[in-house]
Enzyme design. Structure first.
Site, PDB file in Angstrom:
ATOM      1  N   SER A 119       0.819  -1.206   0.000  1.00  0.00           N
ATOM      2  CA  SER A 119       0.000   0.000   0.000  1.00  0.00           C
ATOM      3  C   SER A 119       0.857   1.262   0.000  1.00  0.00           C
ATOM      4  CB  SER A 119      -0.907   0.020   1.237  1.00  0.00           C
ATOM      5  OG  SER A 119      -0.132   0.025   2.425  1.00  0.00           O
ATOM      6  N   HIS A 140      -3.424  -4.017  -5.090  1.00  0.00           N
ATOM      7  CA  HIS A 140      -3.664  -3.537  -3.723  1.00  0.00           C
ATOM      8  C   HIS A 140      -5.096  -3.839  -3.311  1.00  0.00           C
ATOM      9  CE1 HIS A 140      -4.224  -0.008  -0.749  1.00  0.00           C
ATOM     10  NE2 HIS A 140      -3.803  -1.085  -0.117  1.00  0.00           N
ATOM     11  N   GLU A 152      -7.099  -2.120  -6.452  1.00  0.00           N
ATOM     12  CA  GLU A 152      -6.300  -1.220  -7.280  1.00  0.00           C
ATOM     13  C   GLU A 152      -5.251  -2.045  -8.014  1.00  0.00           C
ATOM     14  OE1 GLU A 152      -6.037   3.021  -4.968  1.00  0.00           O
ATOM     15  OE2 GLU A 152      -4.871   1.387  -4.106  1.00  0.00           O
ATOM     16  N   ASN A 190      -5.456   5.844  -1.136  1.00  0.00           N
ATOM     17  CA  ASN A 190      -4.716   6.389   0.006  1.00  0.00           C
ATOM     18  C   ASN A 190      -4.208   7.799  -0.262  1.00  0.00           C
ATOM     19  OD1 ASN A 190      -5.138   4.194   1.648  1.00  0.00           O
ATOM     20  ND2 ASN A 190      -3.233   3.173   1.070  1.00  0.00           N
TER      21      ASN A 190
END
Length: 548
Positions: A119, A140, A152, A190
């Site tokens: 991540s 991810h 992702e 994120n």
């Protein structure tokens, strides 16, 4: 057998076991490897226990449960992954460890696509350890992998189209909504979610209001399931702070991602959230916060008082307030349309040349400016809210702020008016955007940076934020619904009043406003608006509109 099965997974911890379970629950065989026998045993046991709970709750029958568990095979040696066309690494976030794993995987499965569930580490930094960097991609998953719908897929500099296509196909076979991300810090979700906590921490640092009020505003006014401080306690304040430092390092000091000294202090004190019993909240025997109030009652104008309100300005919020006021029984007029003294004048970024009645109580929208800058020496009250003003349950909240000279009668009139619309009220300190406006407009601005820099498409950014971190709507769709002129006003106002580079507007956001592409109100903003989009800004799975 599909082109990607059996799927190999390296690391039998929470994420690795969860990925293997997600595969098995969707009919895809998986081989789970961990070099530590106890860890492998615990990972397989975790899968069996999770499946057993599903059987107990009646979600699946015992036969299906047995089949799911049987689809996951344990491998104590890394050579056991040799038959896998796709191997997903889910090891701890240490680059040297990932390098060692990818070198080993290249030796045992030279033709396999090698994916990292990282991540925070760039895929391009991991890939050189593999014999064939073109076969290295990012996949991810979000925690817990069997439940969270988002995946992702990240392309490193050398990632081959065929490798990315296999990763996408595998993700879809595992029941995931797959989005494509560039290999940048935080990828899509994120990165775009950075302002949710960082701006809340800035609000707290500036003493705009307290932790509980910020969280309540985000829940009741914004529709978020949890406020930023509640979420930080759940994730772990120490974990979040390490992520913030990683962003700062990878971005070479980007001001928008500056870690907060308040978080640093909490970590130093050992107050890490739920896991330590105390973080931003205390976790004792009872609930850590009171329940939020239900939808307010629509009461309309008070008997004996004027039932006229004047609403000035052309932002979307002005039209939404006028509609709510009409529904509640108020007479609504624009500037200059009545000589009668109204109960309240609401200035929603009115044209400076418009005559707003003098002598009447006045509430000024704190969007492009703070109250003190907009009403120097005046007795007005400031307010801010974002469309949609009411959620599906009819619940909403408006933030109010006082200046040094705000008259008590004006404050009372503003409270009474918004309460008559069924809206709760929260009093906070003065700043452009107040609380939710700052947080959400920063989310929109960050998403505009990502879209403009080609990190992901508009659809993928919005889907990622809804499915990956449970936001009530995607930031780009929300921005179009709010009005990009309103969003830019808040961001530019913060930049002008604070002088901080964290508030510089994204070039794409500024350009769209200059071109008159303000969102839903003009038919085009981040997207072209047509029947493929819901009225409240929620993203569809199909493509809707264009991206920039």
């Amino acid at each position: 057998m599909s082109a990607f099965a059996p799927i190999g997974v390296v690391g039998a911890g929470t994420m690795g076991a969860g990925i293997a379970e997600a595969a098995a629950r969707n009919g895809v065989p998986a081989i789970l490897h961990d070099p530590i026998p106890e860890a492998l045993e615990q990972g397989l046991a975790r899968i069996a226990k999770s499946v057993a709970r599903s059987v107990e709750k009646g979600r699946i029958d015992a036969t299906e449960g047995d089949a799911i568990v049987a689809r996951v095979t344990g491998a104590g040696e890394i050579g056991g992954l040799a038959p896998c066309p796709l191997i997903i690494e889910a090891a701890p976030e240490r680059l040297e460890l990932k390098h060692a794993i990818f070198a080993q995987l290249s030796a045992v499965a030279p033709d396999a696509v090698l994916a990292s569930n990282t991540s925070s580490i760039p895929i391009t930094a991991i890939a050189p350890a593999a014999a064939r960097p073109e076969l290295v991609v990012g996949m991810h998953f979000f925690n817990p992998p069997p439940v969270m719908r988002l995946l992702e897929v990240i392309a490193g500099i050398d990632s081959a189209p065929e490798a990315l296509a296999l990763a996408r196909a595998a993700g879809e076979a595992l029941g995931k909504h797959v989005i494509d991300a560039a290999d940048v810090p935080g990828f899509v979700v994120n990165r775009c979610n950075r302002p949710f906590l960082l701006e809340a921490l800035k609000l707290l640092q500036e003493r705009i209001t307290d932790v509980e009020t910020i969280d309540r505003i985000c829940r009741v006014e914004g529709g978020f399931r949890m406020g930023p401080f509640e979420l930080a306690d759940l994730v772990g304040i120490d974990v979040g702070f390490e992520v913030a430092k990683s962003f700062q390092e990878l971005s070479f000091g980007e001001p928008r991602w500056q870690p907060s000294p308040l978080a640093a202090r909490m970590v130093a004190a050992g107050l890490h959230g739920r896991k330590t019993g105390r973080g931003w909240y205390r976790y004792d025997d009872g609930p850590h916060r009171p329940q939020d109030a239900a939808a307010g009652e629509i009461t309309g104008p008070s008997p004996g008082a004027s039932d006229l309100v004047v609403i000035a300005g052309d932002l979307a919020i002005a039209h939404d307030l006028a509609a709510l006021a009409n529904h509640a029984g108020w007479r609504v007029a624009g500037p200059g349309e009545s000589d009668e003294v109204p109960f309240l004048c609401l200035d929603c970024a009115a044209d400076p040349d418009e005559e707003v009645l003098q002598g009447a109580p006045r509430a000024i929208l704190c969007a492009g400016t703070s109250l003190v800058a907009a009403d120097e020496g005046g007795n007005a009250v400031g307010f801010h809210a974002l469309p949609p003003l009411l959620d599906a349950d009819g619940r909403g909240l408006v933030e109010l702020t006082r200046g040094r000279d705000t008259a008590p009668a004006v404050a009372q009139a503003a409270e009474a008016f918004f309460a008559s619309l069924g809206l709760h009220v929260a009093w906070v300190g003065d700043a452009p955007g107040l609380v939710l406006g700052r947080i959400v407009c920063q989310l929109v601005n960050e998403a505009a940076f990502a879209l403009g820099e080609g990190v992901a498409s508009a659809d993928d950014i919005d889907a990622g934020m809804e499915l990956g971190v449970n936001h009530p709507r995607g930031p780009l769709a929300w921005g179009d619904h709010i009005g990009l002129d309103h969003v830019l006003g808040v961001i530019a106002g913060l930049h002008a009043e604070t002088g901080e580079e964290r508030y510089r507007p994204a070039p794409l956001l500024r350009r769209l406003v200059l071109e008159g592409r303000l969102g839903e109100a003009t038919g085009e903003g981040f997207r072209v608006h047509d029947e493929a989009h819901d009225a409240d800004g929620h993203v569809h799975d199909e493509h809707c509109g264009h991206e920039h």
